[in-house]
Design a protein around this motif. Structure first.
Motif, PDB file in Angstrom:
ATOM      1  N   HIS A   1       0.832  -1.205   0.000  1.00 45.92           N
ATOM      2  CA  HIS A   1       0.000   0.000   0.000  1.00 45.92           C
ATOM      3  C   HIS A   1       0.866   1.254   0.000  1.00 45.92           C
ATOM      4  CE1 HIS A   1      -3.624  -2.362   1.808  1.00 45.92           C
ATOM      5  NE2 HIS A   1      -3.388  -2.669   0.540  1.00 45.92           N
ATOM      6  N   CYS A   2       0.372   2.290  -0.695  1.00 41.77           N
ATOM      7  CA  CYS A   2       1.198   3.483  -0.925  1.00 41.77           C
ATOM      8  C   CYS A   2       1.582   4.211   0.360  1.00 41.77           C
ATOM      9  CB  CYS A   2       0.548   4.429  -1.930  1.00 41.77           C
ATOM     10  SG  CYS A   2      -0.946   5.237  -1.359  1.00 41.77           S
ATOM     11  N   ASP A   3       0.785   4.098   1.430  1.00 40.37           N
ATOM     12  CA  ASP A   3       1.170   4.760   2.675  1.00 40.37           C
ATOM     13  C   ASP A   3       2.343   4.055   3.363  1.00 40.37           C
ATOM     14  OD1 ASP A   3      -0.724   2.675   3.216  1.00 40.37           O
ATOM     15  OD2 ASP A   3      -1.105   3.514   5.204  1.00 40.37           O
ATOM     16  N   HIS A   4       2.814   2.970   2.761  1.00 41.03           N
ATOM     17  CA  HIS A   4       3.985   2.244   3.266  1.00 41.03           C
ATOM     18  C   HIS A   4       5.130   2.215   2.253  1.00 41.03           C
ATOM     19  CE1 HIS A   4       2.088   0.466   6.905  1.00 41.03           C
ATOM     20  NE2 HIS A   4       0.997   0.766   6.212  1.00 41.03           N
ATOM     21  N   THR A   5       4.839   2.523   0.979  1.00 41.36           N
ATOM     22  CA  THR A   5       5.849   2.328  -0.070  1.00 41.36           C
ATOM     23  C   THR A   5       6.148   3.537  -0.935  1.00 41.36           C
ATOM     24  OG1 THR A   5       4.194   1.594  -1.694  1.00 41.36           O
ATOM     25  CG2 THR A   5       5.198  -0.113  -0.295  1.00 41.36           C
ATOM     26  N   ARG A   6       5.350   4.589  -0.873  1.00 39.42           N
ATOM     27  CA  ARG A   6       5.392   5.647  -1.893  1.00 39.42           C
ATOM     28  C   ARG A   6       6.770   6.252  -2.123  1.00 39.42           C
ATOM     29  NH1 ARG A   6       2.137   8.801   1.884  1.00 39.42           N
ATOM     30  NH2 ARG A   6       0.349   8.125   0.691  1.00 39.42           N
TER      31      ARG A   6
ATOM     32  N   THR B   1       5.212  -7.949  -3.063  1.00 38.93           N
ATOM     33  CA  THR B   1       5.112  -6.574  -2.560  1.00 38.93           C
ATOM     34  C   THR B   1       5.886  -5.618  -3.457  1.00 38.93           C
ATOM     35  OG1 THR B   1       4.726  -7.216  -0.269  1.00 38.93           O
ATOM     36  CG2 THR B   1       5.704  -5.048  -0.628  1.00 38.93           C
ATOM     37  N   PHE B   2       7.106  -5.986  -3.811  1.00 36.00           N
ATOM     38  CA  PHE B   2       7.915  -5.113  -4.668  1.00 36.00           C
ATOM     39  C   PHE B   2       7.237  -4.903  -6.018  1.00 36.00           C
ATOM     40  CE2 PHE B   2      11.051  -4.137  -7.880  1.00 36.00           C
ATOM     41  CZ  PHE B   2      11.667  -3.026  -7.319  1.00 36.00           C
ATOM     42  N   ASP B   3       6.800  -5.989  -6.652  1.00 39.08           N
ATOM     43  CA  ASP B   3       6.171  -5.878  -7.973  1.00 39.08           C
ATOM     44  C   ASP B   3       4.929  -5.002  -7.928  1.00 39.08           C
ATOM     45  OD1 ASP B   3       8.145  -7.530  -9.005  1.00 39.08           O
ATOM     46  OD2 ASP B   3       6.862  -9.317  -9.064  1.00 39.08           O
TER      47      ASP B   3
ATOM     48  N   HIS C   1       2.363   1.917  -7.750  1.00 39.21           N
ATOM     49  CA  HIS C   1       2.682   3.161  -7.051  1.00 39.21           C
ATOM     50  C   HIS C   1       3.914   3.846  -7.629  1.00 39.21           C
ATOM     51  CE1 HIS C   1      -0.461   1.954  -4.431  1.00 39.21           C
ATOM     52  NE2 HIS C   1       0.193   0.897  -4.022  1.00 39.21           N
ATOM     53  N   ASN C   2       4.349   3.382  -8.797  1.00 41.22           N
ATOM     54  CA  ASN C   2       5.407   4.025  -9.565  1.00 41.22           C
ATOM     55  C   ASN C   2       6.634   4.382  -8.726  1.00 41.22           C
ATOM     56  OD1 ASN C   2       6.702   5.112 -11.753  1.00 41.22           O
ATOM     57  ND2 ASN C   2       5.667   7.078 -11.627  1.00 41.22           N
ATOM     58  N   LEU C   3       7.347   3.355  -8.275  1.00 43.99           N
ATOM     59  CA  LEU C   3       8.568   3.591  -7.512  1.00 43.99           C
ATOM     60  C   LEU C   3       9.674   4.185  -8.372  1.00 43.99           C
ATOM     61  CD1 LEU C   3       8.851   0.370  -5.313  1.00 43.99           C
ATOM     62  CD2 LEU C   3       7.737   2.541  -4.781  1.00 43.99           C
TER      63      LEU C   3
END
Length: 154
Positions: free
Chosen positions: A58-63, A82-84, A90-92
């Motif tokens: 989720h973006c609140d953990h990965t953005r 999770t990474f994929d 979320h466009n890392l």
């Protein structure tokens, strides 16, 4: 070990865990600038973290995971799912250094031994972590929502 919450909530999550010789981040849901400033206010340099571990996609953990990696050289650690999902949804951005792990298989980052534990959440391959540093153990569990039996084996 020493734990510092840089932010927790639906607007972003990021924890800093310091051992005797190294430190890690759990989740990257706040901006790189905010993480850097908040760590500096405690006398810590974000560039000295051994890695950022992602609990789920989720973006609140990965953005900001991609920014942490590119700007500060912080390697990303996440399950492959999770990474994929975080990368695609979320466009890392471009990520040079990332490592994958599997839940229930211990791995090391710096001086930390890390036990990822599958958790119940509406995300792809959500997990929490038990961090071991010397004789100390610290459990990090986020976004649970329900009681589960996952900790009985640790």
């Amino acid at each position: 070990m020493r734990l510092t919450s840089l932010q927790s909530g639906s607007n972003g999550n990021c924890l800093y865990v310091e051992g005797r010789e190294s430190a890690i981040l759990i989740d990257a849901g706040i901006s790189g600038k905010q993480a850097e400033l908040r760590l500096a206010s405690f006398g810590h340099d974000i560039r000295k973290t051994a890695g950022v571990l992602l609990t789920h996609d989720h973006c609140d953990h990965t953005r900001a995971a991609g920014i942490f990696q590119r700007k500060f050289g912080t390697p990303i650690w996440a399950s492959q799912a999770t990474f994929d999902e975080a990368h695609d949804r979320h466009n890392l951005g471009h990520v040079d250094t990332h490592h994958t792990f599997r839940t229930n298989r211990t791995f090391r980052v710096g001086e930390f031994e890390i036990e990822p534990i599958r958790t119940p959440h509406d995300a792809n391959d959500s997990c929490g972590f038990v961090l071991i540093c010397g004789t100390q153990r610290l459990g990090i569990l986020t976004d649970l929502g329900s009681v589960f039996g996952g900790l009985g084996d640790t």
